[in-house]
Design an enzyme around this catalytic site. Structure first.
Site, short mmCIF file in Angstrom:
data_model
loop_
_atom_site.label_atom_id
_atom_site.label_comp_id
_atom_site.label_asym_id
_atom_site.label_seq_id
_atom_site.Cartn_x
_atom_site.Cartn_y
_atom_site.Cartn_z
N SER A 193 1.72 -9.53 -0.83
CA SER A 193 1.39 -8.11 -0.76
C SER A 193 1.57 -7.50 0.63
CB SER A 193 -0.05 -7.89 -1.24
OG SER A 193 -0.95 -8.68 -0.48
N GLU A 251 -9.70 6.11 2.70
CA GLU A 251 -10.59 5.07 3.20
C GLU A 251 -9.71 3.86 3.48
OE1 GLU A 251 -9.90 5.36 0.08
OE2 GLU A 251 -9.51 3.28 -0.47
N LYS A 304 0.81 -1.22 0.00
CA LYS A 304 0.00 0.00 0.00
C LYS A 304 0.85 1.27 0.00
CE LYS A 304 -4.12 -1.97 0.24
NZ LYS A 304 -5.10 -1.83 -0.84
C1 PLP Z 1 -1.76 -6.86 2.45
C2 PLP Z 1 -2.87 -6.51 1.53
N1 PLP Z 1 -2.97 -7.16 0.37
C3 PLP Z 1 -3.97 -6.88 -0.50
C4 PLP Z 1 -4.94 -5.96 -0.21
C5 PLP Z 1 -6.04 -5.77 -1.20
O1 PLP Z 1 -5.97 -4.58 -1.92
P1 PLP Z 1 -5.54 -4.54 -3.43
O2 PLP Z 1 -6.39 -5.53 -4.16
O3 PLP Z 1 -5.80 -3.14 -3.84
O4 PLP Z 1 -4.12 -4.89 -3.54
C6 PLP Z 1 -4.88 -5.26 1.00
C7 PLP Z 1 -5.90 -4.24 1.33
O5 PLP Z 1 -6.05 -3.77 2.39
C8 PLP Z 1 -3.81 -5.55 1.88
O6 PLP Z 1 -3.72 -4.90 3.05
#
Ligand code: PLP
Lengths: 267, 406
Positions: B388, B121, B99
């Site tokens: 992620s 948000e 993020k």
């Molecule tokens: C660690 C992590 N992965 C994925 C996401 C999902 O978001 P996005 O699909 O935008 O990557 C989030 C959202 O809060 C997250 O905190």
């Protein structure tokens, strides 16, 4: 001539301004809406804006958000709202009805299908809050093909270039959002509104309705001095919410607010 | 994978009006139109400005700690007994998830446009924390909207945001989750548009947000592509990433769109199972509509009302998805699948125990699907999984499932 055009023409001849109440269809329950619409007309409303409940009313403040939630508890769908208009039309063939809502419920029906059903039900205009003219090509065509007016918003932030584009795209009237904010926001600054309307009039002969932030008879009177129409919503919806447990009283009490505004505007 | 579309042209989207095929666009109330076109103009100017890019790159290197490693999970690969699994370690970024790549970029835009206040948000709280972090660093006032239900299940991140000086505003309307937080942030922005920059947390929303969030996150894919070439001498066979709004996935995918041999698989939250309806998988089980400023796949009922979603991971608990994914799906360039809560929980435990890496529950969805896929692939094939985020924020949730109070 469309009901909206003849309404403004008649008002013009009488030297009066349009009073346009907004209510959310099906709030707090479906049975209330049609009698309420008739009561509003009786009290002096010229056009009715009928809100189509949506789960995510992004441009609305808490008052109308809760109205949507109350209506959705009764599962009020867009087709049910059209049914209400059809019922209203059985007794009132004259007062224009404008649907106000968000695009997604319309997407589900399909533009052409929606537009022909709405026209058949007796709807006159459609205001889709999250649909600026840039995205409204096919939708606008579907409305026009069915003789419906496509009503657009103008905002304090709208640039002069866009004012022209928006006015060229719409019909019926334009809706000037008088404050930066959501519905039910703090009260408006009539002087600032007057200045913006002068600018808008350089680009259109269409009537201009002003809404957001008009909650009292005095405000309605002040705005009617500079605009062609006065749109009031949250103050009515608040009264509806207060009577959710005493629903027979809703038409009378809510119409009383409109009657007071009408009197102030006519004075 | 073959598509009937020109991949090079696909990579250049959105078009000038913000559309990815029929998706995307700008569906907002009139008050925001001027602010969005201003943002678009500012971004178009800055994105080719060497000073802006240099500042962004410097922040990513020295503040975020990039590049993040591409790690060959050898033991996991052996256990699964198929393709070689590589993890793109976004969990090692400052604040613990991908993020921050985006919030660094958008905070720079806020700075260049002179806005003293930012809003955001958040669902899981990761984007809220990443926003509060950059706001603290730049001395900006920061308010974060968070669904009241998410405030409950992500207490740790709520407190982190407070420590960072942000105000967390619980949102009680609607389903009290991420979609309602987004509504409320939009309402704030409409009201305070003159002095406020809205930092959207995913590659969704009205144009230009899906484009600029993707561009800021594309550093993930650019690095991964180079790292994979450097470490293995070739491109991966497939990319796997979880999809909430789609920012980490599009960040990984986008630099590979033109590489026809590289499969791209987005993993949505299957919740209790697609057949139960209790999930958050609009690409797998929804249909196109309009919400939050863009046309995309949505979870909705027959009347076009947005319906509640369910996922064990708050960050995937969203009924929409970024418009570029909608287009990649229709065009056949990317595939989308769903992983259930249980499968994600198992992957969380497996990765933790086999590699000593505790993934976020969101990322665990990608890991789960990668393990499934890898098992059916050859040992010399390569899978890159976007890790992620890290799982620290989810300890409470996991403990609760285990019946333990921590
Ligand atoms: C660690 C992590 N992965 C994925 C996401 C999902 O978001 P996005 O699909 O935008 O990557 C989030 C959202 O809060 C997250 O905190």
């Amino acid at each position: 001539m469309s009901r909206i055009n003849s309404c403004f023409e008649k008002l013009g001849q009488q030297g009066r301004k349009a009073l346009i109440p907004y209510i959310t269809a099906g709030d707090p329950s479906p049975a209330v809406s049609v009698p309420l619409m008739h009561a509003l007309v009786e009290a002096g409303a010229d056009i009715i804006e009928l809100g189509v409940p949506f789960s995510d009313p992004m441009a609305d403040g808490p008052v109308i958000q809760l109205a949507c939630e109350r209506a959705l508890e009764h599962n009020v769908r867009l087709v049910d709202v059209l049914e209400m208009v059809r019922e209203f039309r059985q007794k009132d063939g004259e007062t224009p009805v404008v649907l106000m809502g968000y695009l997604n419920p319309v997407e589900v029906l399909g533009y052409d299908n929606f537009a022909s059903q709405a026209a058949a039900a007796g709807v006159d205009g459609v205001l889709t809050v999250d649909l600026p003219p840039e995205e409204a090509g096919e939708f606008g065509e579907a409305l026009r093909a069915n003789g419906l007016d496509c009503i657009y918003l103008l905002a304090p932030t709208t640039t002069e270039q866009r004012i022209q584009h928006i006015c060229d795209s719409g019909s019926g009237y334009v809706y000037y959002v008088s404050v930066k904010g959501v519905t039910g926001s703090a009260s408006l600054d009539v002087q600032a509104v007057a200045e913006k309307l002068d600018l808008v009039r350089k680009y259109t002969d269409m009537p201009i309705g002003v809404g957001f932030g008009i909650g009292t008879a005095e405000a309605a009177k002040a705005v009617s001095a500079v605009a062609d129409g006065v749109i009031v919503g949250s103050v009515l919806v608040k009264q509806i919410a207060a009577l959710a447990d005493d629903q027979e009283k809703i038409p009378e009490k809510v119409a009383a607010i409109i009657a007071e505004m009408r009197a102030a505007m006519n004075a | 994978m073959s598509t009937k579309f020109d991949l090079a042209a696909m990579k250049e989207l959105p078009d000038s009006s913000g559309h990815f095929g029929p998706y995307g666009g700008r569906f907002v109330s009139e008050t925001l139109m001027a602010a969005l076109s201003q943002l678009e103009q500012t971004y178009e100017k800055l994105k080719n400005d060497p000073d802006f890019q240099a500042e962004f790159d410097k922040d990513l290197a020295y503040y975020v700690g990039r590049p993040s490693p591409l790690y060959h999970a050898e033991r996991l690969s052996r256990e699964v007994g198929g393709a070689q699994i590589y993890l793109k370690r976004e969990d090692l970024n400052h604040t613990g998830a991908h993020k921050v790549n985006n919030t660094i970029g958008q905070a720079l835009l806020a700075k260049y446009t002179g806005k003293p206040r930012v809003i955001a948000e958040t669902g899981a709280g990761q984007h809220g924390v990443a926003s509060a972090t950059v706001a603290a660093r730049l001395g900006l006032e920061c308010q974060v909207y968070m669904g009241a239900e998410d405030v409950e299940r992500q207490k740790l991140n709520v407190y982190r945001m407070k420590l960072l000086g942000a105000e967390v505003i619980p949102v009680e309307s609607g389903t009290r989750t991420l979609k309602d937080a987004l509504n409320e942030a939009m309402r704030d922005w409409v009201t305070n548009v003159d002095n406020t920059f809205y930092i959207i947390g995913t590659a969704a929303g009205p144009h230009p947000y899906p484009m600029l969030v993707r561009d800021f996150q594309a550093v993930i894919g650019r690095e991964a592509r180079q790292q994979c070439l450097a470490q293995t001498g070739r491109l991966p066979d497939a990319l796997v990433a979880c999809v909430g709004g789609g920012s980490n996935a599009i960040g990984l995918f986008h630099p590979f769109i033109g590489d026809e041999t590289v499969r791209m698989i987005g993993v949505e939250a299957g919740g209790h199972g697609l057949e139960t309806g209790a999930h958050a998988a609009p690409l797998c089980a929804g249909r196109p509509g309009v919400l939050h400023g863009n046309r995309t796949y949505l979870m909705e009922d027959d009347a076009g009302q947005i319906i509640g979603t369910h996922s064990v991971s708050a960050g995937l608990d969203y009924p929409g998805v970024g418009p570029e994914h909608a287009w990649l799906k229709d065009a056949g360039r990317a595939e989308y699948v769903a992983i259930n809560d249980d499968e994600a929980m198992n992957a969380f435990r497996t990765l933790t125990q086999v590699e000593g890496i505790m993934p976020a529950l969101e990322s665990s969805h990608a890991v789960a699907h990668a393990m499934k896929m890898a098992a059916d692939m050859d040992k010399d094939q390569i899978l890159v999984v976007n890790l992620s985020g890290r799982g620290d924020k989810d300890i409470h949730t996991v403990a609760q499932i285990d019946g333990i109070i921590v």
